[in-house]
Design a protein around this motif. Structure first.
Motif, mmCIF file in Angstrom:
data_model
loop_
_atom_site.group_PDB
_atom_site.id
_atom_site.type_symbol
_atom_site.label_atom_id
_atom_site.label_comp_id
_atom_site.label_asym_id
_atom_site.label_seq_id
_atom_site.Cartn_x
_atom_site.Cartn_y
_atom_site.Cartn_z
ATOM 1 N N ALA A 108 52.754 85.841 77.766
ATOM 2 C CA ALA A 108 52.034 84.883 78.817
ATOM 3 C C ALA A 108 50.305 85.750 79.640
ATOM 4 N N LEU A 109 50.337 86.547 80.155
ATOM 5 C CA LEU A 109 49.475 86.880 80.452
ATOM 6 C C LEU A 109 48.281 87.329 79.785
ATOM 7 N N VAL A 110 48.287 87.186 78.436
ATOM 8 C CA VAL A 110 46.531 87.349 77.575
ATOM 9 C C VAL A 110 46.868 85.600 76.940
ATOM 10 N N SER A 111 48.319 84.716 76.932
ATOM 11 C CA SER A 111 47.609 83.192 76.633
ATOM 12 C C SER A 111 47.168 82.739 77.499
ATOM 13 N N GLY A 112 47.643 82.962 78.735
ATOM 14 C CA GLY A 112 47.672 82.165 80.226
ATOM 15 C C GLY A 112 45.966 82.344 80.877
ATOM 16 N N LYS A 113 45.468 83.208 79.889
ATOM 17 C CA LYS A 113 44.268 83.945 80.235
ATOM 18 C C LYS A 113 43.918 84.695 81.381
ATOM 19 N N TRP A 114 45.524 85.769 81.702
ATOM 20 C CA TRP A 114 45.413 86.548 83.221
ATOM 21 C C TRP A 114 43.943 87.528 82.631
ATOM 22 N N VAL A 115 44.277 88.225 81.582
ATOM 23 C CA VAL A 115 43.863 89.430 81.116
ATOM 24 C C VAL A 115 42.467 89.974 80.432
ATOM 25 N N HIS A 116 41.999 90.796 80.402
ATOM 26 C CA HIS A 116 40.700 91.156 79.131
ATOM 27 C C HIS A 116 41.249 92.293 78.852
ATOM 28 N N GLU A 117 40.804 92.380 77.248
ATOM 29 C CA GLU A 117 40.992 93.953 76.636
ATOM 30 C C GLU A 117 40.679 94.879 77.709
ATOM 31 N N VAL A 118 41.163 96.183 77.682
ATOM 32 C CA VAL A 118 41.061 97.336 78.010
ATOM 33 C C VAL A 118 40.403 98.216 77.339
ATOM 34 N N THR A 119 39.245 98.572 77.371
ATOM 35 C CA THR A 119 38.264 99.420 76.495
ATOM 36 C C THR A 119 38.524 101.562 77.456
ATOM 37 N N LEU A 120 39.160 101.991 76.409
ATOM 38 C CA LEU A 120 39.047 103.263 77.185
ATOM 39 C C LEU A 120 38.376 104.631 76.496
ATOM 40 N N PRO A 121 37.796 105.503 76.982
ATOM 41 C CA PRO A 121 36.899 106.466 75.964
ATOM 42 C C PRO A 121 37.641 107.600 75.509
ATOM 43 N N PHE A 329 45.686 96.016 85.066
ATOM 44 C CA PHE A 329 45.092 95.294 83.982
ATOM 45 C C PHE A 329 43.779 94.717 84.472
ATOM 46 N N VAL A 330 42.210 94.478 83.555
ATOM 47 C CA VAL A 330 41.200 94.341 83.450
ATOM 48 C C VAL A 330 41.011 92.849 83.012
ATOM 49 N N SER A 331 41.149 91.865 84.783
ATOM 50 C CA SER A 331 41.029 90.538 84.535
ATOM 51 C C SER A 331 40.291 89.573 83.497
ATOM 52 N N ALA A 332 40.059 88.355 83.331
ATOM 53 C CA ALA A 332 39.902 88.137 82.044
ATOM 54 C C ALA A 332 38.770 87.511 82.356
ATOM 55 N N ASP A 333 38.925 86.995 84.121
ATOM 56 C CA ASP A 333 37.525 86.814 85.180
ATOM 57 C C ASP A 333 36.560 87.867 85.401
ATOM 58 N N SER A 334 36.521 88.499 84.777
ATOM 59 C CA SER A 334 35.887 90.141 85.083
ATOM 60 C C SER A 334 34.271 90.189 84.578
ATOM 61 N N LYS A 335 33.410 89.773 84.852
ATOM 62 C CA LYS A 335 32.263 89.930 84.413
ATOM 63 C C LYS A 335 31.852 91.205 84.418
ATOM 64 N N ASN A 336 32.202 92.564 84.522
ATOM 65 C CA ASN A 336 31.854 93.900 84.086
ATOM 66 C C ASN A 336 33.461 94.168 83.485
ATOM 67 N N PRO A 337 33.447 93.816 82.668
ATOM 68 C CA PRO A 337 34.128 94.578 82.035
ATOM 69 C C PRO A 337 34.640 95.841 81.227
ATOM 70 N N ASP A 338 33.864 96.203 81.100
ATOM 71 C CA ASP A 338 33.111 97.467 80.929
ATOM 72 C C ASP A 338 33.513 98.694 82.122
ATOM 73 N N ALA A 339 32.703 97.968 82.827
ATOM 74 C CA ALA A 339 32.780 98.914 83.759
ATOM 75 C C ALA A 339 34.693 98.762 84.482
ATOM 76 N N ALA A 340 35.090 98.017 84.584
ATOM 77 C CA ALA A 340 36.314 97.768 84.645
ATOM 78 C C ALA A 340 36.944 98.665 84.622
ATOM 79 N N GLY A 341 37.121 99.191 82.909
ATOM 80 C CA GLY A 341 37.153 100.309 81.640
ATOM 81 C C GLY A 341 37.429 101.455 82.138
#
Length: 481
Positions: A108-121, A329-341
């Motif tokens: 539901a978080l994914v379909s509701g656009k709550w979250v962004h994929e997280v990229t980890l080293p 979680f990283v938000s789907a609204d994030s403008k900096n998902p890489d930095a968030a990760g």
């Protein structure tokens, strides 16, 4: 932690529901970064972990310099965090990073656009246990959305006492009674000594007492979790174990051993009474030491801990939890998902991990770090109890990841166990078992409708996914691997 659903955060929810709460203060607290030199980006980070408040404020400043990104950390009391996030989501102004308190399953978080994929080293992934990421719980379709940080071996239902009060009543704080009769006897001695014996967080939305009744039902013999029996896959909130637990709470309440007003207390209210010394005992989670310290630092030297209560002496206090759920979680609204990760990845550094343990909130994935830490003995004792008595449970979503589509269609069923406890203690509910049976039937019906809709959409799911005939008490469920 608070009455907001933290059940999935313990990885314990049959639905893999997201949500935990730790909050202790009644207000939000924003701390801007130190704005490290040359910073050209910014990140907003919200969480509800009161015990980590100072750690996270300092960490935001450290990472601002390390990442050359202005990291602004905001702490929200858990009673306010969910609403704050809902409003932010509606306005498309979610923070870049936020803690797991929304109360929705991952699909539901994914379909509701709550979250962004997280990229980890790769080096951060290597620090996590092999089975840390689970389809439908922290990842979906192979993509990581939620970052797990805490051990499944924890509890929301330990007994915390004030050493001074126990000694005044002639009781040994290093040997907190563990069975119903002995614990009630101790409470009566506290009362006779002129002390307020016990408080619980029964009020608010009833979420905390619901979780605690679920735990105590297990130690009273319920062969499952959150009303779901492991071996049959059937809902049975009306099982004798649930009745036994709730009747015991009513007995304590009727005998005026529970602090007046507790039926209306949220977690912050109840924990404040304990941390201030106004009450001798408090049933709370493993995070109680850290949460109480955040409220009233002097209480730390007076804290002692005991196990989850059992009906009769000599009974095993075994509890069961699912795989670790997401902490952040990283938000789907994030403008900096890489930095968030990268910010989330920094939480696995040795400095942050040690800071977590010293804060004495939920224990990290690696419990072996706790013994040599600077945490107080009461916290270490609580961790040792959980290591010995909390086991990995079977989960439908692990058996069949397609169950994620069912979880996304489940709906909250009310009144839930916590609401029933509130009503039964206040006297508005007369027939306890009948109310619990209604809850069993309503929860089963909700699962049935979700299964039907999921099947109609092509999902290969079945009620058999919830049946684990090979489950055995007192051990990790090997079939869940």
């Amino acid at each position: 932690m608070t009455g907001l659903t933290r059940r999935g955060f313990l990885g314990a929810s049959v639905l893999a529901v997201a949500g935990v709460a730790t909050g202790c203060s009644s207000s939000s607290d924003n701390v801007g970064s130190a704005g490290g030199g040359g910073a050209t980006e910014s990140l907003d980070w919200w969480d509800h972990f009161s015990s980590f408040k100072h750690l996270n404020n300092d960490w935001a400043k450290t990472q601002s310099s390390a990442m050359k990104t202005n990291v602004a950390h905001t702490y929200y009391d858990a009673s306010k965090a969910t609403q704050a996030l809902q409003l932010a989501h509606q306005a498309n102004k979610m923070p870049d990073v936020y803690s797991n308190v929304v109360g929705l399953p991952l699909p539901a978080l994914v379909s509701g656009k709550w979250v962004h994929e997280v990229t980890l080293p790769a080096d951060v992934k290597s620090k996590l246990p092999k089975d840390a990421f689970t389809e439908g719980i922290t990842q979906l379709d192979g993509k990581l959305y939620g970052f797990p940080m805490f051990s499944l071996q924890q509890s929301s239902t330990l007994v915390w006492v004030n050493k001074d009060h126990f000694k005044k009543a002639g009781l040994d704080p290093d040997n907190v009674p563990s069975d119903y009769a002995a614990f009630k006897d101790a409470l009566n001695k506290l009362k006779s000594a002129g002390l307020q014996p016990l408080t619980l967080a029964i009020g608010a939305d009833g979420g905390r007492i619901r979780d605690q009744v679920d735990d105590m039902a297990q130690t009273a013999g319920f062969p499952g979790y959150q009303g779901l029996q492991f071996t049959t896959g059937e809902y049975a909130y009306h099982h004798d174990a649930y009745v036994t637990v709730i009747e015991y709470l009513k007995e304590l309440n009727d005998d005026k051993l529970i602090m007046p007003g507790s039926n209306n207390f949220g977690v912050v209210d109840a924990r404040t009474r304990y941390a201030s010394g106004a009450v001798a005992a408090f049933i709370d989670g493993i995070w109680c030491a850290g949460g109480s310290k955040a409220l009233a630092p002097p209480i730390v030297d007076k804290i002692a801990s005991g196990q989850v209560l059992v009906p009769t002496a000599g009974t095993n206090a075994w509890c069961y939890r699912g795989r670790p759920s997401a902490a952040y979680f990283v938000s789907a609204d994030s403008k900096n998902p890489d930095a968030a990760g990268k910010l989330i990845a920094s939480f696995m550094s040795d400095d942050y991990q040690n800071g977590m343990i010293e804060a004495m909130d939920q224990p990290p994935l690696n419990l072996d770090l706790v013994a040599s830490s600077k945490a107080i003995d009461a916290y270490k004792k609580a961790v040792d109890f959980c290591k010995a008595n909390v086991f990995l449970m079977p989960q439908a979503i692990v058996k069949n990841p397609a169950q994620a589509s069912v979880d996304a269609l489940r709906k909250p069923v009310t009144p839930h166990v916590g609401n029933i406890v509130q009503g039964y203690l206040s006297g508005s509910i007369k027939d306890l078992k009948a109310e619990l049976k209604k809850l069993s039937d309503a929860t089963a019906a909700d699962r049935a409708q979700a299964l039907q809709k999921a099947k109609a959409s092509g999902a290969k799911v079945s009620e058999d996914d919830y049946v684990f005939s090979d489950w055995k008490p007192g051990q990790d469920y090997a079939g869940a691997k």
